[in-house]
Design an enzyme around this catalytic site. Sequence first.
Site, mmCIF file in Angstrom:
data_model
loop_
_atom_site.group_PDB
_atom_site.id
_atom_site.type_symbol
_atom_site.label_atom_id
_atom_site.label_comp_id
_atom_site.label_asym_id
_atom_site.label_seq_id
_atom_site.Cartn_x
_atom_site.Cartn_y
_atom_site.Cartn_z
ATOM 1 C CG ASP A 189 56.901 66.989 10.842
ATOM 2 O OD1 ASP A 189 56.867 67.708 11.987
ATOM 3 O OD2 ASP A 189 57.552 65.810 10.761
ATOM 4 C CG ASP B 30 68.437 68.008 12.643
ATOM 5 O OD1 ASP B 30 68.354 67.941 13.733
ATOM 6 O OD2 ASP B 30 67.796 69.398 11.556
#
EC number: 5.3.1.16
Length: 246
Positions: free
Chosen positions: A136, A15
């Site tokens: 998500d 990330d």
Amino acid sequence: MTFRKDRMLIIPAVDIRNGKCVQLVQGKPGTEQVVIDDPAGVAERWESLGAETIHVVDLDGALGSERNTDILKEITERVSVPLQIGGGIRSKEYASELLEMGFERIILGTMAIENPEVIGDLSGEYGSDRIMVSLDSRNSKVVIRGWTENIEHTAVEMGRKLQEKGAGSILFTNVDFEGLLSGFDPEPVVELVNAVDVPVIYSGGISSIQDIEDLQKTGAAGVVIGSAIYKGRIDFREALKYQELK
């Protein structure tokens, strides 16, 4: 690279925020618990340890800031295993740019949910295997825009719809567990796996080898692991032993 029913890929996460490899708690800026220079070098390390694919997220792009384009390009140049990329892909043009840059698979979130037709356009041009959609979930509802906005649909509802539009796979993240190293709830994973016909990759809360063993039983085709491998809670090479389903 396609996902297989007889394997559950162990996929390390890289990330990127402000040009560095980070791990956030529940995706919230300012909660960085891991900060490492040279994200491309981090990706190279996971490849050297045996990763067969690597999960890259441009957190700045996801949060609406300036994209880390130069770093993304560097990763594609330095890493030879397949790469999947998500974060801030909000136009068909940028999606195409990433696919042509060298990423094996793009992960569409907000754009796919708000404009599902773009999935079919990209799948038609590049093949559905290269188009993953991100679902998500927080409090059983899908969230978009970097987990900042809720919509009134469940992951199962959206998964069925986006599969019909041409998505080749689904990344399911349970935001309630993301970054907390507290384990995960297998029930929504099983529910989504049973509701769709495309591979489901899971992310969120995986913190032990036991979690990986439990996830194997859900039918997930892969798992993205971040904080646990950066903090030493899971030895990545040991985790790779669980790729082959028993």
